[in-house]
Design a protein around this motif. Structure first.
Motif, PDB file in Angstrom:
ATOM      1  N   PHE A   1      -5.204  83.678  42.985  1.00 41.56           N
ATOM      2  CA  PHE A   1      -6.473  83.143  42.476  1.00 41.56           C
ATOM      3  C   PHE A   1      -7.103  84.303  42.148  1.00 41.56           C
ATOM      4  O   PHE A   1      -7.173  85.281  42.766  1.00 41.56           O
ATOM      5  CB  PHE A   1      -7.279  82.339  43.510  1.00 41.56           C
ATOM      6  CG  PHE A   1      -6.353  81.249  43.738  1.00 41.56           C
ATOM      7  CD1 PHE A   1      -6.937  79.952  43.381  1.00 41.56           C
ATOM      8  CD2 PHE A   1      -5.560  81.014  44.918  1.00 41.56           C
ATOM      9  CE1 PHE A   1      -6.420  78.721  43.499  1.00 41.56           C
ATOM     10  CE2 PHE A   1      -5.057  79.653  45.287  1.00 41.56           C
ATOM     11  CZ  PHE A   1      -5.439  78.701  44.488  1.00 41.56           C
ATOM     12  N   THR A   2      -8.180  84.019  41.175  1.00 42.99           N
ATOM     13  CA  THR A   2      -9.120  85.089  40.891  1.00 42.99           C
ATOM     14  C   THR A   2     -10.069  85.410  42.045  1.00 42.99           C
ATOM     15  O   THR A   2     -10.312  84.416  43.041  1.00 42.99           O
ATOM     16  CB  THR A   2      -9.911  84.777  39.600  1.00 42.99           C
ATOM     17  OG1 THR A   2     -10.898  83.645  39.831  1.00 42.99           O
ATOM     18  CG2 THR A   2      -9.053  84.685  38.367  1.00 42.99           C
ATOM     19  N   GLU A   3     -10.796  86.308  41.896  1.00 42.06           N
ATOM     20  CA  GLU A   3     -11.969  86.541  42.957  1.00 42.06           C
ATOM     21  C   GLU A   3     -13.177  85.552  42.922  1.00 42.06           C
ATOM     22  O   GLU A   3     -13.497  84.980  43.945  1.00 42.06           O
ATOM     23  CB  GLU A   3     -12.623  87.875  42.977  1.00 42.06           C
ATOM     24  CG  GLU A   3     -11.517  89.009  43.308  1.00 42.06           C
ATOM     25  CD  GLU A   3     -12.158  90.454  43.112  1.00 42.06           C
ATOM     26  OE1 GLU A   3     -13.212  90.507  42.652  1.00 42.06           O
ATOM     27  OE2 GLU A   3     -11.588  91.372  43.282  1.00 42.06           O
ATOM     28  N   ALA A   4     -13.426  85.087  41.868  1.00 41.09           N
ATOM     29  CA  ALA A   4     -14.421  84.002  41.553  1.00 41.09           C
ATOM     30  C   ALA A   4     -13.710  82.559  42.188  1.00 41.09           C
ATOM     31  O   ALA A   4     -14.453  81.971  42.823  1.00 41.09           O
ATOM     32  CB  ALA A   4     -14.664  83.806  40.010  1.00 41.09           C
TER      33      ALA A   4
ATOM     34  N   LYS B   1      -9.133  83.873  54.524  1.00 43.67           N
ATOM     35  CA  LYS B   1      -9.039  82.713  53.600  1.00 43.67           C
ATOM     36  C   LYS B   1      -9.049  83.278  52.298  1.00 43.67           C
ATOM     37  O   LYS B   1      -8.401  83.196  51.487  1.00 43.67           O
ATOM     38  CB  LYS B   1      -9.690  81.423  54.097  1.00 43.67           C
ATOM     39  CG  LYS B   1      -9.365  80.536  53.084  1.00 43.67           C
ATOM     40  CD  LYS B   1     -10.334  79.251  53.172  1.00 43.67           C
ATOM     41  CE  LYS B   1      -9.916  78.222  51.995  1.00 43.67           C
ATOM     42  NZ  LYS B   1     -10.770  76.828  52.393  1.00 43.67           N
ATOM     43  N   TYR B   2     -10.246  84.011  52.107  1.00 39.13           N
ATOM     44  CA  TYR B   2     -10.599  84.417  50.709  1.00 39.13           C
ATOM     45  C   TYR B   2      -9.310  85.698  50.395  1.00 39.13           C
ATOM     46  O   TYR B   2      -9.032  85.386  49.292  1.00 39.13           O
ATOM     47  CB  TYR B   2     -11.880  85.172  50.918  1.00 39.13           C
ATOM     48  CG  TYR B   2     -12.250  86.094  49.569  1.00 39.13           C
ATOM     49  CD1 TYR B   2     -12.972  85.609  48.400  1.00 39.13           C
ATOM     50  CD2 TYR B   2     -12.259  87.454  49.746  1.00 39.13           C
ATOM     51  CE1 TYR B   2     -13.004  86.408  47.137  1.00 39.13           C
ATOM     52  CE2 TYR B   2     -12.375  88.138  48.416  1.00 39.13           C
ATOM     53  CZ  TYR B   2     -12.832  87.827  47.184  1.00 39.13           C
ATOM     54  OH  TYR B   2     -13.116  88.490  46.385  1.00 39.13           O
TER      55      TYR B   2
ATOM     56  N   ASP C   1     -15.077  80.669  45.186  1.00 35.43           N
ATOM     57  CA  ASP C   1     -15.704  79.210  45.066  1.00 35.43           C
ATOM     58  C   ASP C   1     -14.822  78.251  46.290  1.00 35.43           C
ATOM     59  O   ASP C   1     -15.638  77.530  46.547  1.00 35.43           O
ATOM     60  CB  ASP C   1     -15.401  78.558  43.775  1.00 35.43           C
ATOM     61  CG  ASP C   1     -15.984  77.304  43.316  1.00 35.43           C
ATOM     62  OD1 ASP C   1     -16.914  77.140  43.462  1.00 35.43           O
ATOM     63  OD2 ASP C   1     -15.176  76.554  42.944  1.00 35.43           O
ATOM     64  N   LEU C   2     -13.726  78.448  46.371  1.00 36.69           N
ATOM     65  CA  LEU C   2     -12.911  77.819  47.315  1.00 36.69           C
ATOM     66  C   LEU C   2     -13.376  77.792  48.739  1.00 36.69           C
ATOM     67  O   LEU C   2     -13.502  77.231  49.761  1.00 36.69           O
ATOM     68  CB  LEU C   2     -11.298  78.016  47.077  1.00 36.69           C
ATOM     69  CG  LEU C   2     -10.669  77.642  45.798  1.00 36.69           C
ATOM     70  CD1 LEU C   2      -9.267  78.052  45.717  1.00 36.69           C
ATOM     71  CD2 LEU C   2     -10.865  75.998  46.034  1.00 36.69           C
ATOM     72  N   CYS C   3     -13.797  79.126  49.180  1.00 35.90           N
ATOM     73  CA  CYS C   3     -14.172  79.493  50.443  1.00 35.90           C
ATOM     74  C   CYS C   3     -15.666  78.616  50.495  1.00 35.90           C
ATOM     75  O   CYS C   3     -16.008  78.379  51.755  1.00 35.90           O
ATOM     76  CB  CYS C   3     -14.236  81.046  50.434  1.00 35.90           C
ATOM     77  SG  CYS C   3     -12.951  81.569  50.752  1.00 35.90           S
TER      78      CYS C   3
END
Length: 58
Positions: free
Chosen positions: A46-49, A37-38, A53-55
């Protein structure tokens, strides 16, 4: 501690021991899904951050 409480505790420990291999496998599979997912979120822009955060939220 009452005798019935000791019996219940022993049964709970036995159940956890019997289910531990499946629980560990589930944790490994969950980690694989979270990583996928990440990586998908990052690939979609999406940015890595943001992806992290979403994960964490799900």
């Amino acid at each position: 501690m009452k005798e019935q409480d000791r019996i219940n505790l022993a049964q709970g420990v036995k159940t956890i021991r019997e289910n531990l291999p499946a629980m560990l496998e589930m944790a490994q599979l969950n980690a694989q899904v979270t990583r996928a997912k990440y990586l998908a979120l990052v690939k979609e822009g999406f940015t890595e951050a943001q992806a992290l955060d979403l994960c964490w939220r799900s």
